[in-house]
Design a protein around this motif. Structure first.
Motif, mmCIF file in Angstrom:
data_model
loop_
_atom_site.group_PDB
_atom_site.id
_atom_site.type_symbol
_atom_site.label_atom_id
_atom_site.label_comp_id
_atom_site.label_asym_id
_atom_site.label_seq_id
_atom_site.Cartn_x
_atom_site.Cartn_y
_atom_site.Cartn_z
ATOM 1 N N TYR A 55 -20.789 -43.745 -39.926
ATOM 2 C CA TYR A 55 -21.788 -42.929 -40.279
ATOM 3 C C TYR A 55 -23.060 -43.848 -40.875
ATOM 4 O O TYR A 55 -24.214 -43.959 -40.661
ATOM 5 C CB TYR A 55 -21.679 -41.952 -41.550
ATOM 6 C CG TYR A 55 -21.150 -40.579 -40.786
ATOM 7 C CD1 TYR A 55 -22.195 -39.608 -40.515
ATOM 8 C CD2 TYR A 55 -19.813 -40.263 -40.281
ATOM 9 C CE1 TYR A 55 -21.836 -38.467 -39.681
ATOM 10 C CE2 TYR A 55 -19.441 -38.968 -39.843
ATOM 11 C CZ TYR A 55 -20.709 -38.146 -39.566
ATOM 12 O OH TYR A 55 -20.082 -36.943 -38.958
ATOM 13 N N ILE A 56 -22.623 -44.882 -41.828
ATOM 14 C CA ILE A 56 -23.309 -45.614 -42.388
ATOM 15 C C ILE A 56 -24.155 -46.781 -41.429
ATOM 16 O O ILE A 56 -25.162 -46.998 -41.473
ATOM 17 C CB ILE A 56 -22.805 -46.463 -43.591
ATOM 18 C CG1 ILE A 56 -22.695 -45.366 -44.931
ATOM 19 C CG2 ILE A 56 -23.814 -47.514 -44.281
ATOM 20 C CD1 ILE A 56 -22.005 -46.046 -45.912
ATOM 21 N N ALA A 57 -23.251 -47.135 -40.414
ATOM 22 C CA ALA A 57 -23.585 -48.297 -39.546
ATOM 23 C C ALA A 57 -24.651 -47.698 -38.512
ATOM 24 O O ALA A 57 -25.524 -48.401 -38.162
ATOM 25 C CB ALA A 57 -22.518 -48.937 -38.865
ATOM 26 N N THR A 58 -24.309 -46.377 -38.372
ATOM 27 C CA THR A 58 -25.050 -45.786 -37.376
ATOM 28 C C THR A 58 -26.450 -45.287 -37.836
ATOM 29 O O THR A 58 -27.608 -45.491 -37.145
ATOM 30 C CB THR A 58 -24.312 -44.279 -36.872
ATOM 31 O OG1 THR A 58 -23.342 -44.470 -36.275
ATOM 32 C CG2 THR A 58 -25.382 -43.521 -35.812
ATOM 33 N N GLY A 59 -26.748 -45.152 -39.226
ATOM 34 C CA GLY A 59 -27.685 -44.867 -39.973
ATOM 35 C C GLY A 59 -28.483 -46.105 -39.784
ATOM 36 O O GLY A 59 -29.930 -46.028 -39.728
ATOM 37 N N ILE A 60 -27.740 -47.293 -40.300
ATOM 38 C CA ILE A 60 -28.559 -48.651 -40.202
ATOM 39 C C ILE A 60 -29.117 -49.133 -38.722
ATOM 40 O O ILE A 60 -30.451 -49.316 -38.763
ATOM 41 C CB ILE A 60 -27.725 -49.568 -40.871
ATOM 42 C CG1 ILE A 60 -27.156 -49.357 -42.189
ATOM 43 C CG2 ILE A 60 -28.319 -51.124 -40.512
ATOM 44 C CD1 ILE A 60 -26.444 -50.483 -42.638
ATOM 45 N N VAL A 61 -28.178 -48.722 -37.731
ATOM 46 C CA VAL A 61 -29.146 -49.428 -36.536
ATOM 47 C C VAL A 61 -29.881 -48.425 -36.164
ATOM 48 O O VAL A 61 -31.181 -48.705 -35.230
ATOM 49 C CB VAL A 61 -27.766 -49.394 -35.367
ATOM 50 C CG1 VAL A 61 -27.272 -47.780 -34.855
ATOM 51 C CG2 VAL A 61 -28.412 -49.876 -34.072
ATOM 52 N N ASN A 62 -30.124 -46.987 -36.344
ATOM 53 C CA ASN A 62 -31.000 -46.330 -36.166
ATOM 54 C C ASN A 62 -32.272 -46.305 -36.963
ATOM 55 O O ASN A 62 -33.088 -45.596 -36.731
ATOM 56 C CB ASN A 62 -30.437 -44.747 -36.265
ATOM 57 C CG ASN A 62 -29.690 -44.225 -34.872
ATOM 58 O OD1 ASN A 62 -30.466 -44.234 -33.891
ATOM 59 N ND2 ASN A 62 -28.545 -44.155 -34.914
ATOM 60 N N LEU A 63 -32.446 -47.173 -37.811
ATOM 61 C CA LEU A 63 -33.696 -47.677 -38.439
ATOM 62 C C LEU A 63 -34.536 -48.147 -37.604
ATOM 63 O O LEU A 63 -35.691 -48.308 -37.748
ATOM 64 C CB LEU A 63 -33.379 -48.539 -39.501
ATOM 65 C CG LEU A 63 -32.600 -48.135 -40.874
ATOM 66 C CD1 LEU A 63 -32.379 -49.392 -41.978
ATOM 67 C CD2 LEU A 63 -33.714 -47.221 -41.583
ATOM 68 N N GLY A 64 -34.196 -48.448 -36.415
ATOM 69 C CA GLY A 64 -34.969 -48.913 -35.428
ATOM 70 C C GLY A 64 -35.778 -47.701 -34.672
ATOM 71 O O GLY A 64 -36.882 -47.786 -34.207
ATOM 72 N N ALA A 65 -34.929 -46.777 -34.468
ATOM 73 C CA ALA A 65 -35.454 -45.478 -34.140
ATOM 74 C C ALA A 65 -36.700 -44.956 -35.178
ATOM 75 O O ALA A 65 -37.656 -44.561 -34.689
ATOM 76 C CB ALA A 65 -34.577 -44.250 -33.926
ATOM 77 N N PHE A 66 -36.398 -45.203 -36.196
ATOM 78 C CA PHE A 66 -37.413 -44.690 -37.372
ATOM 79 C C PHE A 66 -38.377 -45.536 -37.511
ATOM 80 O O PHE A 66 -39.668 -45.079 -37.454
ATOM 81 C CB PHE A 66 -36.474 -45.145 -38.926
ATOM 82 C CG PHE A 66 -37.249 -44.514 -40.043
ATOM 83 C CD1 PHE A 66 -36.953 -43.096 -40.871
ATOM 84 C CD2 PHE A 66 -38.384 -45.225 -40.606
ATOM 85 C CE1 PHE A 66 -37.718 -42.656 -41.746
ATOM 86 C CE2 PHE A 66 -39.059 -44.737 -41.688
ATOM 87 C CZ PHE A 66 -38.457 -43.797 -42.185
ATOM 88 N N ALA A 67 -38.302 -46.942 -37.075
ATOM 89 C CA ALA A 67 -39.646 -47.767 -36.906
ATOM 90 C C ALA A 67 -40.380 -47.323 -35.743
ATOM 91 O O ALA A 67 -41.451 -47.242 -35.669
ATOM 92 C CB ALA A 67 -39.050 -49.157 -36.630
#
Length: 531
Positions: A55-67
């Motif tokens: 869950y945490i790793a998926t949240g981190i990589v999806n900071l790209g989607a946030f950007a």
């Protein structure tokens, strides 16, 4: 004639033949191997099951989607600040003559320049989406995603400091390259690290983070200074780079490069110490051995009737998704609210719109688990058409002075529009890519669909200004509402139900094969008792 000895399957796959034994972890060619990168990865809360780590790793990589979401939302507030004071924004039929200026801005944009500034992000995304799959295949999923932070930061610096409109164009286009690459590169990484039972939930993180990025862009848009607005948005890719650099590379990519020990260490990191990863490692090995046979080229996507029909469904859903007007609403949110003279503060209204998008995207995960895909799509298209139609009727009545200026109706109808979009029309076309295509063809199909998605987004966003100038805001809304109605018809006649069905059943339906139900014949035999 002497024949060369055939290589073993393991040698062809780049794998050591005796790599099944777990005790070999950390050894290569009989010598100790120090996995420096893996050893620097922090142990997330001593997670023994691996679920929290995933869950945490998926949240981190999806900071790209946030950007990426922040890039989309930037134009909503920034273009009002950069627009000419004497202009009536994008719309020639504007009913509110209030002007907003950025006293610190060095640029003053015309109507045409403002539309190019907004839409060039999508054109860059179309160019960045298609080659990303091939790039990540050769350079690694993690490395490709990690280095996408660089063009995003550069784009924000160009946008913040450009002395002319051409620098602004370049900055938005370069940022779009990263946005499109994120849309194609993030899902495969999540698919590689997620357990099958967690994948449906973790896959939706992309849409949730994209919506959160849009909301973030609307919130920081309260700052009436485009330079500071751009600098704040630039902090997101920097945070993504710092957090993501500590995560391991995709186990599947490491295995494809013959780095068995590193692949095993990475997979153990994501699965935790409580799970036995031997069976999953063997599956990865088998997949890599058969990769050359299973690999599907772009040409082979058109080789069978089922593949062609799957592409028609995928492209059709993408067309109606984009032609519904979702990106003009997100890109020009404050422009639209200004045109219809809403009673709320413009940045505050945009924040409410973004909050509705985020909350609906979050709850769509639960709906997708219980409601059929076709039902959600038809409900979503119907509600979008009704909300846009209501908005159009309100505009015509407002022009006729039936309604006074400064009401809440425009905000309410657009909140309904983005909410029902986020529940069905937004995520389902992407979800169906994994359900209507064979797994070897999914990533190729995703790449061309994503490129097509962003090109349509560019065309609709750029066309929006000219459409409103030609027919007025009211008839532009009717146009988007009619597209939603046609999308409803398309779903009813051409889109198959995929929930709870196997790929074989869906492919058979595309091929026109209808298996007959098996009938069980029961013959009752009456026993005759002996006299």
């Amino acid at each position: 004639m002497n024949e060369e000895p055939k290589k073993s399957i393991d040698e062809e796959a780049g794998l050591p033949e005796d790599c099944d034994d777990e005790k070999d972890l950390g050894l290569k060619n009989g010598r100790p191997r120090v996995l420096a990168r893996i050893e620097t990865v922090p142990d997330i809360k001593k997670d023994t099951s691996g679920i929290t780590t995933q869950y945490i790793a998926t949240g981190i990589v999806n900071l790209g989607a946030f950007a990426a979401g922040a890039c989309i939302a930037w134009s909503s507030s920034a273009l009002l600040l950069l627009h000419h004071a004497k202009s009536e924004a994008v719309f020639t039929h504007a009913t509110n003559t209030t002007t907003i200026n950025d006293t610190h801005s060095r640029l003053v944009l015309s109507d045409s320049e403002a539309s190019w500034t907004a839409s060039l992000l999508c054109l860059g995304a179309a160019c960045g989406a298609i080659p990303t799959g091939l790039i990540s295949q050769y350079f690694g999923r993690k490395k490709t995603l990690l280095y996408l932070a660089l063009p995003l930061v550069v784009s924000w610096l160009l946008v913040a400091s450009s002395p002319n409109v051409y620098g602004l164009y370049v900055g938005r286009f370069v940022g779009g390259l990263a946005v499109g690459a994120f849309s194609v590169g993030i899902p495969p990484y999540v698919e590689d690290i997620a357990e099958p039972e967690l994948l449906p939930t973790l896959a939706n993180f992309y849409h949730v983070h994209l919506a959160c990025g849009v909301l973030f862009g609307y919130v920081v848009g309260m700052i009436s200074n485009t330079t500071w607005l751009s600098f704040l948005c630039a902090t997101v890719p920097i945070a993504f780079f710092i957090a993501f650099i500590f995560l391991p590379e995709s186990p599947a990519y490491l295995m494809s490069q013959g780095k068995y020990n590193e692949a095993k260490a990475a997979l153990r990191y994501f699965r935790g110490i409580d799970n036995n990863i031997d069976s999953e490692i063997k599956e990865l090995k088998e997949h890599m051995r058969n990769y050359a046979k299973l690999k599907v080229t772009f040409k082979e996507l058109l080789s069978t009737k089922a593949m062609v029909k799957a592409l028609v469904v995928s492209f059709g859903l993408t067309i109606f998704q984009q032609m519904s007007g979702i990106y003009p609403v997100l890109f020009y949110a404050q422009y639209i609210f200004k045109t219809f003279a809403i009673s709320q503060n413009l940045p505050g209204a945009a924040i409410i719109l973004g909050f509705c998008l985020v909350s609906s995207t979050y709850f769509s995960t639960m709906l997708l688990k219980t409601v059929r895909r076709r039902v959600l799509l038809m409900i979503s298209f119907t509600a979008m058409a009704l909300s846009l139609g209501t908005f159009a009727v309100y505009y015509h009545l407002q022009v006729s002075s039936v309604f006074e200026k400064g009401t809440w109706i425009p905000l309410f109808t657009l909140c309904i529009f983005v909410s029902v979009y986020a529940v069905g029309v937004g995520p389902i076309p992407w979800l169906m890519l994994r359900e209507i295509f064979p797994k070897p063809a999914t990533r190729r199909a995703t790449a061309i669909t994503a490129g097509f998605h962003w090109f349509l987004a560019f065309a609709v966003t750029k066309m929006f200004q000219h459409l409103v100038k030609k027919v007025g805001p009211g008839w532009a809304l009717w146009y988007f509402a009619s597209i939603c109605v046609i999308g409803l018809i398309f779903v009813y006649f051409f889109v198959p139900e995929t929930k709870g069905r196997s790929l074989e059943e869906i492919q058979n339906e595309f091929d026109g094969i209808h298996k007959k139900r098996k009938h069980r014949h029961v013959i009752e035999v009456e026993s005759v008792s002996d006299a």
